[in-house]
Design an enzyme around this catalytic site. Structure first.
Site, short mmCIF file in Angstrom:
data_model
loop_
_atom_site.label_atom_id
_atom_site.label_comp_id
_atom_site.label_asym_id
_atom_site.label_seq_id
_atom_site.Cartn_x
_atom_site.Cartn_y
_atom_site.Cartn_z
N ASP A 1 7.47 26.83 35.18
CA ASP A 1 8.16 27.18 33.83
C ASP A 1 9.34 26.58 33.89
O ASP A 1 10.35 26.54 34.69
CB ASP A 1 7.99 28.47 33.61
CG ASP A 1 8.71 28.97 31.97
OD1 ASP A 1 7.83 28.69 31.33
OD2 ASP A 1 9.63 29.54 32.25
N GLU B 1 6.63 22.12 33.17
CA GLU B 1 7.22 21.82 31.92
C GLU B 1 8.29 20.85 32.28
O GLU B 1 9.49 21.37 32.87
CB GLU B 1 7.64 22.87 31.06
CG GLU B 1 6.41 23.97 30.60
CD GLU B 1 7.14 25.26 29.91
OE1 GLU B 1 6.79 25.44 28.78
OE2 GLU B 1 8.21 25.85 30.43
#
Length: 651
Positions: free
Chosen positions: A338, A369
């Site tokens: 994340d 990400e």
């Protein structure tokens, strides 16, 4: 009394002297044996540390406190003789005139809500057969990722999962579930095996803070991107969060069941921040684990109040130790990071190298990400899109360029993409097919660095986005024929792009959240997978299933070499049509000599020339399983259906 300011702590922690004196390389946490247990805590700023022992994970009185001995390099240690399995503990740390209680940041089991850490003999609590569990061997050509939240997976009463297991780890272990237990329409693990996905990406399963495990879950819900403990499974997904061993055992049962089905397990890991500033890491060593601004205040590149300081030596070690722990102890097959842009490049490359040293570690997936959630104080190279060339070639990124080109910008509900007829997006569609290896905008080392997708847990579901572009007030439950065609086209594009295909659970049956963009703390009913909808949209499910299978039989679509994207030949066609062909690699087991693909985002039939030779129709944009049997052979030219992805294989 300690009078250091936050800015003073920053200067201290980032000094060479502190690193030299306090970088500890030995074991940390619990070292259990039946004869006795050694506890180790890294707390260089503490002046005194005690361990407090409890019989239970919550409630009851402390049955004794013992001082820890100060060792070198910031280490505190104590030995507890006798069999301590099942004992709970906390630490009391003293610095100056203040003292405070803390759980163990290196704990691997805990009581309810993680308030007390637990000493556990894992050999005693592991599920039967765990030593024989192993990561499935998933060829590169078979890779595809289906993202789901543990609770969403089975909390629908129609799932056929026994009531006590709904929304729990154990739902993944129940075999043969069907819709309303009708014995006909598969759900849950039974459904996944039929669909053909090779990896399940689990939204955060380590202990998070926004759900109170001691209370009923009926009205509580959160995705879990608010970690409280990085090395302990979330208790609300277990059948008994008050007993620390239960969450460990049941989490492993879930993983073993997926592995037995030939499905890999990817963890969505959120090391970039913690749930609030009063957390287990800050209590162990205040300020050390979190990035600071020049005035010493916490940097907030996560958008959640703090961000992990991956560049500090012991923080970097903590992150790497934690990932390796999950890989070793829980047999995890991959990690999705994340807000990976909040980590520094050096840390991520070191982690990749460490994973590679594990048995079979080179097959453990690693991607994230490539962006941040706000302005960060990280003053090193960030692990983001701009620095993709600095990352190891087996660290992948979610490609928002591909996502937005196909369906339109995810932050603007009304913005169209290629599937809705946005002609200017067609140039990016071509780049996406080649996994951006032929584009100066985003040149990866290899196509394997690109995660090709159109929907994930964030933002609108694909179905909702398609309807919001076309209608002011969509009917999300309606079986809209135009949206269905656009959904098939979107899948037909990214599932024929090079790179790693990924999608949100339920995208394949038009999952809707009634137009809500981010449902991280919405009702359980809004977030759950609607298994009745899987039956209602079974033809769309079959379309995804056919594409997943087709992709497996043309391995070059998943190739990791740069020669493969370079071999794609694009056709000169009337805009906004896109067409291309790719020859198979000799000896790779492909069913066809070459693949030929056309995308037609218009609402009209289009006639296009075929390359020289005879071509078998594999998918006409409605049925993607024509390749499974006898199909039409075409040459010269062909007609593309409106809003379709048409696929041919060279006969």
């Amino acid at each position: 009394m300690n009078t250091r300011t936050p800015a003073d702590w920053k200067a201290l922690f980032e000094s060479d002297a502190f690193a030299q004196q306090n970088t500890y390389t030995g074991p940390l946490g619990v070292e259990y044996t039946p004869a006795g247990t050694r506890l180790r805590l890294w707390a260089p700023t503490a002046r005194q540390v005690y361990v407090n022992l409890y019989r239970r994970g919550d409630g009851g009185v402390c049955i004794g406190s013992l001082p820890l001995e100060k060792r070198g390099q910031g280490l505190w240690s104590v030995y507890l003789p006798g069999d301590q399995h099942g004992r709970y503990y906390t630490y009391t740390l003293h610095a100056g005139s203040t003292s405070w209680e803390a759980a163990d940041p290196y704990a691997r089991a805990a009581g309810v809500n993680g308030k007390r850490s637990m000493i556990a003999d894992f050999a005693r609590i592991d599920p039967p057969g765990w030593l024989h569990d192993h990561r499935p061997n998933i060829p590169v050509s078979h890779r595809s990722v289906w993202e789901v939240n543990v609770r969403d997976f089975s909390q629908d009463p129609a799932s056929g999962v026994r009531p006590a297991w709904r929304g729990k780890y154990l739902a993944f272990a129940q075999q043969g579930t069907t819709l309303h237990s009708d014995g006909i329409h598969p759900t849950c693990l039974n459904y996944l095996k039929r669909l053909g996905v090779s990896y399940v990406q689990l939204m955060p399963i380590f202990d998070f803070g926004s759900v109170d495990e001691s209370r009923s879950l009926t009205r509580q819900y959160n995705w879990g991107y608010d970690p409280a403990h990085f090395n302990i499974p979330e208790g609300s997904y277990s059948t008994d969060p008050t007993r620390g061993e239960v969450r460990v055992r049941e989490c492993k049962q879930m993983i073993a069941a997926l592995h037995a089905a030939g499905i890999g397990v990817i963890m969505d890991v959120v090391y970039n921040h913690m749930y609030g500033n009063d957390n287990v890491l800050n209590r162990a060593v205040p300020y050390y684990y979190f990035r600071q601004n020049e005035d010493g205040s916490f940097s907030n590149g996560s958008g959640c109040g703090n961000e992990f300081a991956s560049e500090r030596p012991m923080a970097r070690r903590y992150l790497i130790d934690s990932v390796l722990y999950w890989a070793r102890e829980y047999h995890i097959d991959g990690f999705r990071f994340d807000l990976m842009g909040l980590y520094d490049v050096e840390t991520m490359n070191l982690l990749r190298a460490e994973l590679d040293q594990l048995p079979g570690g080179q097959n453990i997936l690693m991607y994230g990400e490539p962006w941040q959630g706000g302005v960060s104080a990280l003053h090193r190279y960030e692990a983001n899109k701009n620095n993709l060339a600095m990352l190891n070639e087996r660290i992948g990124i979610f490609c928002d360029n591909t996502r937005d080109a196909i369906k339109g910008g995810c932050f603007n509900a009304r913005e169209p993409g290629y599937v809705e007829g946005k002609e200017s997006a067609l140039w990016d569609i071509g780049a996406a097919v080649a996994a951006w290896c032929r584009s100066s905008a985003l040149p990866p080392h290899s196509p394997g660095q690109i995660v090709s997708y159109v929907s994930a847990h964030d933002n609108f579901t694909l179905w909702d986005k398609l309807l919001l572009v076309r209608y002011k007030r969509p009917e999300y439950g309606a079986m809209d024929s135009v949206a269905l065609a656009q959904n098939r086209l979107a899948a037909g594009i990214y599932l024929t792009c090079m790179g790693l295909p990924f999608w949100q659970a339920g995208e394949e049956f038009a999952r809707t959240k009634k137009g809500q963009g981010n449902s991280y703390r919405s009702s359980p009913a809004l977030n759950r997978l609607d298994w009745q909808r899987a039956q209602q949209f079974h033809e769309l499910v079959d379309y995804y299933r056919g594409l997943i299978g087709l992709r497996r039989y043309f391995p070059r679509l998943s190739a990791l070499d740069t020669a493969s994207p370079a071999a794609i030949q694009f056709f000169s066609l009337e805009q906004p049509l896109v067409g291309w062909q790719l020859p198979a690699t000799f000896g790779d087991g492909a069913l066809w000599q070459a693949l030929c693909v056309f995308y037609n985002p218009t609402g009209q039939e289009k006639t296009v020339p075929l390359p020289e030779g005879s071509w078998k129709l594999l998918s006409d944009g409605i049925s993607s399983s024509l390749w499974r049997g006898e199909s039409q052979i075409r040459s010269g030219q062909t007609v593309l259906l409106p809003t379709s992805a048409t696929i041919f294989g060279k006969a």
